[in-house]
Write an enzyme that holds these catalytic residues in place. Structure first.
Site, PDB file in Angstrom:
ATOM      1  N   ARG A  86       0.827  -1.199   0.000  1.00 18.05           N
ATOM      2  CA  ARG A  86       0.000   0.000   0.000  1.00 18.05           C
ATOM      3  C   ARG A  86       0.871   1.262   0.000  1.00 18.05           C
ATOM      4  O   ARG A  86       0.543   2.264  -0.646  1.00 18.05           O
ATOM      5  CB  ARG A  86      -0.963  -0.013   1.189  1.00 18.05           C
ATOM      6  CG  ARG A  86      -1.971  -1.173   1.118  1.00 18.05           C
ATOM      7  CD  ARG A  86      -3.096  -1.026   2.119  1.00 18.05           C
ATOM      8  NE  ARG A  86      -4.000   0.060   1.759  1.00 18.05           N
ATOM      9  CZ  ARG A  86      -4.955  -0.015   0.838  1.00 18.05           C
ATOM     10  NH1 ARG A  86      -5.129  -1.141   0.157  1.00 18.05           N
ATOM     11  NH2 ARG A  86      -5.723   1.007   0.589  1.00 18.05           N
ATOM     12  N   ARG A 138       1.285   4.902  -8.282  1.00 16.00           N
ATOM     13  CA  ARG A 138       0.136   5.676  -8.765  1.00 16.00           C
ATOM     14  C   ARG A 138       0.549   7.068  -9.228  1.00 16.00           C
ATOM     15  O   ARG A 138      -0.042   7.610 -10.167  1.00 16.00           O
ATOM     16  CB  ARG A 138      -0.921   5.750  -7.664  1.00 16.00           C
ATOM     17  CG  ARG A 138      -1.702   4.445  -7.522  1.00 16.00           C
ATOM     18  CD  ARG A 138      -2.558   4.431  -6.280  1.00 16.00           C
ATOM     19  NE  ARG A 138      -3.435   3.251  -6.226  1.00 16.00           N
ATOM     20  CZ  ARG A 138      -4.025   2.810  -5.126  1.00 16.00           C
ATOM     21  NH1 ARG A 138      -3.824   3.442  -3.963  1.00 16.00           N
ATOM     22  NH2 ARG A 138      -4.801   1.748  -5.171  1.00 16.00           N
ATOM     23  N   ASN A 169      -6.059   4.372 -11.766  1.00 20.85           N
ATOM     24  CA  ASN A 169      -4.874   4.724 -10.969  1.00 20.85           C
ATOM     25  C   ASN A 169      -3.817   3.624 -10.954  1.00 20.85           C
ATOM     26  O   ASN A 169      -3.010   3.520 -10.038  1.00 20.85           O
ATOM     27  CB  ASN A 169      -5.277   5.112  -9.546  1.00 20.85           C
ATOM     28  CG  ASN A 169      -5.970   3.982  -8.795  1.00 20.85           C
ATOM     29  OD1 ASN A 169      -6.188   2.894  -9.350  1.00 20.85           O
ATOM     30  ND2 ASN A 169      -6.336   4.223  -7.553  1.00 20.85           N
ATOM     31  N   HIS A 219      -4.027  -1.816  -7.671  1.00 21.63           N
ATOM     32  CA  HIS A 219      -4.923  -2.029  -6.530  1.00 21.63           C
ATOM     33  C   HIS A 219      -4.252  -3.023  -5.588  1.00 21.63           C
ATOM     34  O   HIS A 219      -3.431  -3.846  -6.005  1.00 21.63           O
ATOM     35  CB  HIS A 219      -6.268  -2.589  -7.016  1.00 21.63           C
ATOM     36  CG  HIS A 219      -7.166  -3.050  -5.904  1.00 21.63           C
ATOM     37  ND1 HIS A 219      -7.844  -2.186  -5.092  1.00 21.63           N
ATOM     38  CD2 HIS A 219      -7.475  -4.313  -5.469  1.00 21.63           C
ATOM     39  CE1 HIS A 219      -8.549  -2.879  -4.196  1.00 21.63           C
ATOM     40  NE2 HIS A 219      -8.343  -4.170  -4.404  1.00 21.63           N
TER      41      HIS A 219
END
Length: 594
Positions: free
Chosen positions: A534, A554, A564, A567
Site C-alpha cells: 500500500r 500511482r 490509478n 490495486h
C-alpha cells in the site's frame, strides 16, 4: 591420392606442431578444429559437412577449418591416446566449446549459430557474449572429470515458460513439478520478452512460416525465465512415469543385495540430464522451452541475469543482526554506515521493543551471569533495531566485525571491533547481536520478519511497457512474486478483489474499468507485505500521489482515481481470502528460499 590430400589441406589447415597451433589462434572469427591421433588420422566423415558449410556460408574471413595432431601439439596432450573424435571451436583465439564424437547436426548448428553471431557483432547489431574459455586438463584429470561438463554453464538449463501458461496460472504448477523432480532453480525472473529476446532465443525457428506470429505471441504477455541446475539428485526425476505392469520390483535380501549395474547407472544419469524429456513426460512441454546448449546457456544467462555468474562465485549468506536499545538510541546512523561500508546489503529492518521472553531467548548464553537480570531489563527498556543482512560469507564476516562478546576482552584484544568501538557503560557485553549459525539465523529471521502475502492487481489500462516498469519496482522493493497471471476478471472475481466496495454506488464504474481488458494479478510476499504494498502504491488519487508520494506507482502511472494503475488488498484477511480464491491456498513461505 596426392591431389585429394591437397584438396583436403585447402579445406582444413594442418596443425602438427605447437607453433602452428599458436598461429591458428590468431585467426579472426571461428576456427573448427578436428583433433586427431596420428595412428588414426582426421575424421573424414565430417569433411563433407565442412565443405558444405564453407560453400553455403561463404565467410572465408571469419570461418576456418583445421586438423590438429594431438601427439605433436603440447596444448593438446590431454587428447592423446583417445580414439573418439573431438572437435574444438576457437573463437578469436579462445577455445569456447568442445563436441565429442562425429555429431554432424550438433557441429552444424553450432557453426551456423556462431557465424551468425559474428556477423551481427561486426554489423553492430549485438554485443559480443562473454564466453568462458575451456581449459585443458591433463589426461588423467580429464578422465576423472568426464561427464561434469566443459565449463560451469554446461550444468545449467535456461527455461522459458510462455505467456499462455502465465495467463492461465499454470506457470507455478510447472515450477513445482520441476523442483519436485529434484532440479534446482538457481535464478528466476518474470518479464515481458522483447522482440530481440524472442528472435535470439528462438533463432532456430526463424525460417518457419508462422515465426512472426510466434514472435508477436511471445511479446504480448509475461514469461517466466528460469536458470535450472541438476541439483544433487540421488534418483532420476521420473517418479511418476508408468512402470511395466508385468514387472514387480523385489526387495533386496541380505543374500542378494541390490547392485546397480553400469548400464542402469548410465541410463539413470541420461534421464537425470534431460530436463526437456522430463517436462514432456509431465505433459507440460508445450508451455515451456528448454535451452541446454552450453554456449547458448552462457549467452542467455548474461542477457537475462547479468549478475548471476558474479553471485554464484560468492558465498552469499543471510544473517540477523540486532542493535540493542542504548546503541540504537545513540549511534544508529554510525552503525548502519559501517554495515553498508563493509559490503552488506540491508534486506529488511524494523524497530521492535523486545518482550521479556524474546530478550531471554536472545541472551540465553548469559543466563548464569550476575548481570543477566540487568541485561534483560536493558533489552526490554526501549526499541532495538533488527536487521536482515546479506553478504559474501556473511556469517563469518559479521562475527569478525563484532569481535569478542565481552567489552573487556574486546578492548584488550580487538580494539577495532564493533564491540570495543560502541561499548556502553550500561552493559559489559557487545551492544550488537548476531546469529551464531546459519540455522540460528534462519530461525531468527523467521521470528522477527515473518513473511506475509498480499494481493496486487495491475489494471487493464496500464501499457505493457509500464507493466514491465511496475514489475521492476516490485522486485526492487524486495517483494517475491509468488504467483502471477493475467486474466479478464469476471464479476464474481471482481467482487472478491473489491469486496470492500462492491456495495457502493460507484462500483459499476469500477467494473466497467476492469472489463476493458485483462488485469495482471499477483500474490506478493515479504515481511509486512500488505502495508508495504500500500505504501508502494501511494494515495488513491494520482494527483494527490504526485504531491505527497511522487515516487509511488500511482504517481508515476496513474491517470485518474479510477484509472490509478494498481490495486491492493486493504488488510491481511482480505489478502488471504482473495489470493485463495484466485490462486488456491498458498504454501507457507520460507524467507530463506526467496
Amino acid at each position: 591420392m596426392a591431389s585429394k590430400k591437397r584438396g583436403e589441406a585447402q579445406l582444413q589447415a594442418v596443425i602438427n606442431n605447437q607453433s602452428l597451433w599458436d598461429e591458428m589462434l590468431l585467426n579472426k572469427g571461428l576456427t573448427v578444429i578436428d583433433v586427431y591421433q596420428a595412428w588414426c588420422g582426421p575424421c573424414k566423415a565430417m569433411q563433407t559437412l565442412f565443405r558444405k558449410l564453407k560453400n553455403e556460408l561463404n565467410e572465408d574471413e571469419i570461418l576456418h577449418f583445421a586438423v590438429a595432431e594431438a601427439d605433436s601439439v603440447v596444448t593438446l596432450q590431454s587428447f592423446r591416446d583417445k580414439c573418439e573424435p573431438v572437435f574444438l571451436f576457437s573463437l578469436n583465439g579462445k577455445i569456447i566449446s568442445k563436441v565429442k564424437g562425429a555429431n554432424a547436426p550438433l557441429v552444424n548448428d553450432r557453426v551456423i549459430q556462431l557465424i551468425n553471431e559474428e556477423k551481427k557483432i561486426e554489423a553492430g547489431e549485438m554485443v559480443r557474449p562473454q564466453y568462458h574459455e575451456i581449459m585443458f586438463a591433463d589426461s588423467d584429470t580429464e578422465d576423472a572429470e568426464e561427464g561434469q561438463g566443459e565449463n560451469p554453464e554446461e550444468q545449467y538449463n535456461i527455461v522459458i515458460i510462455k505467456p499462455d501458461a502465465v495467463f492461465s496460472g499454470k506457470a507455478q504448477e510447472i515450477i513445482e513439478q520441476i523442483t519436485k523432480a529434484g532440479f534446482v532453480i538457481e535464478a528466476e525472473d518474470k518479464r515481458r520478452l522483447t522482440e530481440e529476446n524472442v528472435r535470439d532465443f528462438y533463432s532456430q525457428m526463424a525460417d518457419q512460416p508462422d515465426f512472426e506470429d510466434f514472435v508477436s505471441f511471445m511479446t504480448t504477455g509475461i514469461s517466466y525465465i528460469l536458470v535450472i541446475s541438476q541439483g544433487n539428485q540421488q534418483q532420476a526425476p521420473f517418479e511418476e512415469h508408468e512402470s511395466e505392469p508385468e514387472t514387480q520390483s523385489e526387495e533386496p535380501s541380505e543374500d542378494h543385495p541390490e547392485v546397480e549395474d553400469e548400464g542402469t547407472s548410465a541410463e539413470m544419469k541420461k534421464k537425470q540430464d534431460s530436463l526437456e524429456e522430463y517436462l514432456e513426460r509431465q505433459h507440460v512441454s508445450q508451455f515451456c522451452d528448454v535451452e541446454d546448449d552450453s554456449i547458448n546457456v552462457s549467452k542467455f544467462v548474461d542477457i537475462f541475469f547479468p549478475e548471476f555468474k558474479k553471485m554464484k562465485s560468492m558465498k552469499l549468506e543471510k544473517i540477523l543482526a540486532l542493535i540493542r536499545p542504548d546503541l540504537f538510541k545513540e549511534n544508529k546512523k554510525d552503525v548502519l554506515e559501517i554495515i553498508e561500508k563493509e559490503g552488506f546489503k540491508i534486506l529488511m529492518q524494523r524497530q521492535i521493543v523486545l518482550s521479556g521472553e524474546e530478550a531471554q531467548t536472545l541472551c540465553k548464553e548469559y543466563a548464569n551471569e550476575d548481570f543477566f537480570e540487568t541485561l534483560i531489563k536493558n533489552m526490554t527498556s526501549g526499541p532495538s533495531l533488527a536487521l536482515v543482512l546479506l553478504g559474501d560469507n556473511g556469517l563469518k564476516h559479521w562475527k569478525d566485525l563484532l569481535g569478542p562478546k565481552s567489552v573487556e576482552e574486546a578492548r584488550r584484544h580487538d580494539p577495532e571491533s564493533l564491540c570495543a568501538q560502541f561499548a556502553k557503560e550500561s552493559l559489559p557485553i557487545n551492544q550488537l547481536y548476531g546469529s551464531d549459525s546459519l540455522e540460528a539465523a534462519k530461525k531468527d529471521i523467521q521470528h522477527f520478519f515473518p513473511p506475509q502475502s498480499t494481493l496486487a492487481l495491475v489494471k487493464p489500462h496500464v501499457s505493457n511497457e509500464n507493466k514491465d516498469d511496475i514489475l521492476k519496482i516490485i522486485k526492487e522493493a524486495g517483494f517475491e512474486v509468488t504467483h502471477m497471471k493475467e486474466i479478464l476478471l469476471t464479476q464474481e472475481l471482481a467482487d472478491c478483489v473489491y469486496m470492500n466496495i462492491k456495495t457502493k454506488d460507484f462500483y459499476k464504474n469500477v467494473l466497467e474499468m476492469l472489463f476493458e481488458g485483462p488485469s495482471m494479478i499477483m500474490a506478493l510476499t515479504k515481511w509486512n507485505a500488505v502495508a508495504e504494498w500500500r505504501r508502494l502504491m501511494g494515495p488513491t488519487d494520482p494527483e494527490e500521489a504526485r504531491l505527497l508520494s511522487p515516487d509511488s506507482i500511482r504517481a508515476r502511472f496513474g491517470k485518474s482515481i479510477l484509472h490509478n494503475a494498481v490495486h491492493g488488498a486493504s488488510n491481511a484477511f482480505a489478502a488471504e481470502e482473495t489470493i485463495t480464491k484466485l490462486f488456491g491456498k498458498l504454501k507457507p513461505e520460507n524467507p530463506e528460499e526467496n
